[in-house]
Design a protein around this motif. Structure first.
Motif, short mmCIF file in Angstrom:
data_model
loop_
_atom_site.label_atom_id
_atom_site.label_comp_id
_atom_site.label_asym_id
_atom_site.label_seq_id
_atom_site.Cartn_x
_atom_site.Cartn_y
_atom_site.Cartn_z
N GLN A 117 -6.72 16.42 -34.33
CA GLN A 117 -5.84 15.76 -35.29
C GLN A 117 -5.91 14.25 -35.09
O GLN A 117 -6.19 13.80 -33.99
CB GLN A 117 -4.40 16.25 -35.16
N THR A 118 -5.65 13.53 -36.22
CA THR A 118 -5.63 12.06 -36.18
C THR A 118 -4.26 11.59 -36.62
O THR A 118 -3.67 12.12 -37.57
CB THR A 118 -6.70 11.46 -37.12
N ILE A 119 -3.76 10.60 -35.92
CA ILE A 119 -2.44 10.03 -36.21
C ILE A 119 -2.67 8.57 -36.58
O ILE A 119 -3.12 7.78 -35.75
CB ILE A 119 -1.51 10.17 -34.99
N LEU A 120 -2.37 8.25 -37.86
CA LEU A 120 -2.61 6.90 -38.39
C LEU A 120 -1.29 6.17 -38.51
O LEU A 120 -0.36 6.64 -39.17
CB LEU A 120 -3.30 6.97 -39.77
N LYS A 121 -1.19 5.06 -37.80
CA LYS A 121 -0.02 4.19 -37.89
C LYS A 121 -0.42 2.84 -38.46
O LYS A 121 -1.55 2.66 -38.88
CB LYS A 121 0.60 4.04 -36.52
N TYR A 127 -6.70 9.66 -32.03
CA TYR A 127 -7.36 10.96 -32.21
C TYR A 127 -7.01 11.82 -31.02
O TYR A 127 -7.16 11.42 -29.86
CB TYR A 127 -8.88 10.80 -32.31
N VAL A 128 -6.56 13.05 -31.27
CA VAL A 128 -6.23 14.02 -30.21
C VAL A 128 -6.96 15.30 -30.54
O VAL A 128 -6.76 15.86 -31.62
CB VAL A 128 -4.72 14.27 -30.12
N THR A 140 -8.36 18.05 -22.84
CA THR A 140 -7.91 17.35 -24.07
C THR A 140 -8.41 15.92 -24.05
O THR A 140 -8.35 15.26 -22.99
CB THR A 140 -6.38 17.37 -24.18
N MET A 141 -8.86 15.43 -25.20
CA MET A 141 -9.36 14.06 -25.36
C MET A 141 -8.40 13.31 -26.29
O MET A 141 -8.05 13.79 -27.36
CB MET A 141 -10.76 14.03 -25.95
N VAL A 142 -8.05 12.11 -25.84
CA VAL A 142 -7.21 11.22 -26.66
C VAL A 142 -7.93 9.89 -26.81
O VAL A 142 -8.20 9.22 -25.79
CB VAL A 142 -5.82 11.01 -26.04
N LEU A 143 -8.28 9.53 -28.07
CA LEU A 143 -8.94 8.24 -28.36
C LEU A 143 -7.97 7.39 -29.18
O LEU A 143 -7.40 7.87 -30.16
CB LEU A 143 -10.23 8.45 -29.13
N VAL A 144 -7.81 6.15 -28.81
CA VAL A 144 -6.91 5.22 -29.52
C VAL A 144 -7.77 4.07 -30.06
O VAL A 144 -8.45 3.39 -29.27
CB VAL A 144 -5.80 4.68 -28.63
N SER A 145 -7.73 3.89 -31.39
CA SER A 145 -8.50 2.81 -32.05
C SER A 145 -7.53 1.78 -32.62
O SER A 145 -6.56 2.12 -33.33
CB SER A 145 -9.37 3.41 -33.17
N ASP A 146 -7.80 0.54 -32.33
CA ASP A 146 -6.97 -0.56 -32.86
C ASP A 146 -7.48 -0.96 -34.24
O ASP A 146 -8.69 -1.13 -34.44
CB ASP A 146 -7.05 -1.75 -31.90
N LEU A 147 -6.55 -1.11 -35.20
CA LEU A 147 -6.93 -1.47 -36.59
C LEU A 147 -6.87 -2.97 -36.82
O LEU A 147 -6.58 -3.44 -37.93
CB LEU A 147 -5.99 -0.75 -37.59
N HIS A 148 -7.12 -3.75 -35.79
CA HIS A 148 -7.10 -5.21 -35.99
C HIS A 148 -8.19 -5.67 -36.95
O HIS A 148 -8.09 -6.69 -37.60
CB HIS A 148 -7.27 -5.91 -34.62
N GLY A 149 -9.25 -4.86 -37.04
CA GLY A 149 -10.30 -5.23 -38.02
C GLY A 149 -9.79 -5.22 -39.45
O GLY A 149 -10.18 -6.03 -40.30
N LEU A 150 -8.87 -4.25 -39.69
CA LEU A 150 -8.28 -4.21 -41.05
C LEU A 150 -7.44 -5.44 -41.32
O LEU A 150 -7.50 -6.02 -42.41
CB LEU A 150 -7.44 -2.93 -41.19
#
Length: 629
Positions: A117-121, A127-128, A140-150
């Protein structure tokens, strides 16, 4: 600050064009940014999922053999992915196994998931997902992506939008100033001409037509309106000149006032006649020029309500040149506005002094004339009485010797005829014939004289019955002749029965007399409607006729168109007919041709317009008598 409503048309059009351009660009940019934001988020999600799938394959072995260092080595490969801020690996017991980047996330909901699942804030994408092998969950894998590019992209987009809007504002301002001139210039020209006309009252100016669109059509309509107004102004000017000329040419004075009969404008003709100048006649001062006795006629107009009728009075008005009061006709005409309110008065004053004096003189002359008529009537009455006495004397003194001559002649003819020589017999016959003619002439003259003094007795006369009676009475004159009487429908006549009978007796007798040489004799009696609307009665025969060259002598006394040796008569009968018809308000005339008969036409003042139907009559000794019965 000036409101938009009060801005000039040029600035209004410029503002509308620029605002429309900006709104369009803003909507376009907003849509583009929204699209980019949605696309960026979707791409970021796919990218994170792709990275997670690759890492899951690389982390299976370290999780199975429980080698955290190998897991961290695999996570260090994320350095190439600048969009991934941190990664955290948990074993089956949900203990942190390896991590990369920021501190590990220990929330149990991230570690107990069975499906990715993906959690968009607002600023992060998390991503979990489980790490499995043959459907067995290893961790379990947890990936956190920063949306600073947006955010950076949005900042860049904002700069671009501002730049585009600034450039578009400049271009739209330039274009709007150019385009609005195409629209506003004709309208401004109309406005300029309208202001010029309102200030100078010059309706000869026109607006140039530059296009065939609605503005061009409106300009043409505006010019046409100016043409109409200009023509109307010229007509008003001509009427004004004509009115002034008419007033100057009129012998009457012309005046104007307000609704309360106050003189307020110069009254040139009033001043010339009465001698009152403007200060004297202003307001109700003009009443002083009217004779005091006649003022009460006009004063009610100052107080009473007024209707739409023209007011007229005969008054005496002071005349300065003559230094006298002169009779005048004072006329006042009320003028009303569209709401039927009295607006003003206009009127005239006509000098009728000479006419009034002439009327007084005529009254005096009429009295004198009446006196003279009375005197002449008395003289005429006396003359008529003398004429009647003379007529009686002629009737008595001439008839008696003529009767004696005829009587003694008959005695000589009866008792001494055998003793007389042929020449003496011829003389005796001529003497008796002339005596009888003389007696007939005296009777005819007496009848003619009596017509003028005879008082008419008006009765309704059924003409077909009268004609039938006259035909019966003329039977002795017909004798053995064959006479065809053709009686058409005839009207009824309102007249004196005796005189009307004499008219048709003379006419029918003349027709019989002058057609005796024609066999058979045809006499037609009928009527028709003339072009003048008269009912004309005619008597037509097929006798000898007469020449129209002498028709003017036909109705004169003693004038005959045929020799006495050919046709007997005294020449008084048609004159008698003419006088009777004239007394009845009618007229008589004739048309004839030598050898082809004659036609006499008669009209009467009072005739029944519906003819009475009557059949044809053929006269012979037996038929006429039967018809008369």
């Amino acid at each position: 600050m000036t409101s938009f409503r009060n801005l000039s048309l040029t600035w209004k059009l410029t503002a509308v064009i620029m605002l429309t351009t900006w709104v369009g660009l803003l909507i376009s940019c907003a849509g583009f940014i929204a699209y980019e934001s949605l696309t960026f988020r979707e791409n970021a999600t796919r990218q994170v999922e792709t990275v997670a799938n690759i890492l899951s394959e690389n982390l299976v072995a370290p999780l199975i053999f429980k080698v955290p260092s190998d897991a961290e080595e695999a996570l260090r490969a994320l350095r190439k992915e600048k969009s991934i801020d941190s990664a955290h690996i948990y074993d089956r017991s949900n203990n942190l196994f390896a991590s990369y980047g920021v501190d590990a996330i220990t929330a149990p909901d991230f570690r107990n998931t069975d499906a990715p699942q993906t959690i968009l804030k607002a600023t992060t994408l998390t991503y979990v997902g489980p790490i499995t092998l043959n459907s067995e969950r290893l961790g379990t894998m947890v990936l956190v992506s920063d949306l600073h590019g947006l955010r950076d992209r949005f900042r860049l987009y904002g700069i671009i939008v501002i730049g585009v809007l600034t450039i578009a504002a400049g271009f739209s301002f330039i274009c709007s100033r150019s385009l609005q001139a195409k629209i506003s210039d004709p309208i401004l020209s109309l406005s300029k001409v309208a202001r010029l006309i309102s200030t100078t009252r010059n309706f000869d100016v026109r607006v140039a037509v530059d296009s065939q669109d609605e503005l061009g059509q409106m300009t043409v309509a505006f010019n046409n309106m100016l043409d109409t107004i200009s023509a109307q102004n010229q007509t008003l000017k001509d009427n004004g000149k004509r009115y002034k000329s008419l007033v100057s040419a009129m012998t009457a004075m012309v005046w104007t006032s307000d609704s309360e009969l106050n003189f307020f404008a110069p009254q040139e003709t009033w001043t010339l006649f009465t001698g009152q100048d403007e200060p004297q006649f202003r307001g109700h001062g003009w009443l002083n020029a009217i004779h005091p006795v006649d003022r009460p006629q006009i004063e009610p107009l100052l107080h009473d309500g007024v209707d739409h009728h023209v007011k007229q009075f005969e008054i005496r008005l002071w005349n300065e040149p003559a230094m006298d009061w002169r009779w005048s006709i004072f006329r006042a005409v009320p003028i009303f506005d569209d709401e039927n309110h009295l607006k003003e008065w206009v009127g005239t004053v006509t000098d009728v002094h000479e006419r009034r004096r002439a009327e007084e003189e005529i009254k005096i002359m009429n009295v004198e004339l009446e006196n003279r008529v009375s005197e002449r009537t008395a003289q005429l009455t006396a003359t008529n009485q003398e004429l009647e006495a003379f007529t009686y004397s002629v009737s008595h003194d001439l008839r008696s010797p003529l009767r004696h001559i005829v009587a003694f002649g008959e005695i000589l003819q009866e008792e001494y005829s055998a003793q007389l020589e042929p020449a003496a017999k011829d003389y005796l016959i001529r003497m008796m014939r002339d005596a009888r003619n003389m007696k007939q002439l005296v009777d005819d003259l007496l009848n003619l004289a009596k017509i003028g003094a005879h008082e008419l007795i008006r009765e309704k006369i059924v003409l077909p019955d009268l004609i039938k009676d006259i035909i019966f009475d003329l039977q002795p004159e017909i004798g053995a002749r064959v006479v065809h009487w053709q009686v058409q429908p005839l009207p009824a006549i309102d007249g004196d029965p005796g005189l009307i009978r004499q008219v048709f007796t003379n006419l029918l007798s003349n027709s019989l007399k002058y057609s005796r040489r024609v066999n058979p004799t045809v006499i037609e009696i009928g009527s028709f409607q003339s072009d003048l609307g008269e009912r004309v009665i005619f008597v037509k025969d097929n006798g000898v006729g007469f020449s129209m060259d002498h028709v003017d002598r036909l109705f004169r006394v003693f004038n005959r168109l045929h020799k006495a040796a050919d046709f007997e008569g005294t020449g008084v009968g048609l004159a008698t007919v003419h006088r009777i018809v004239t007394r009845h308000g009618g007229r008589i005339w004739a048309r004839a041709e030598v050898g082809k008969g004659a036609t006499f036409f008669v009209t009467f003042a009072q005739v029944d317009s519906s003819p009475k139907v009557e059949g044809a009559i053929i006269a012979n000794p037996n038929l006429v008598e039967a018809q008369a019965k």
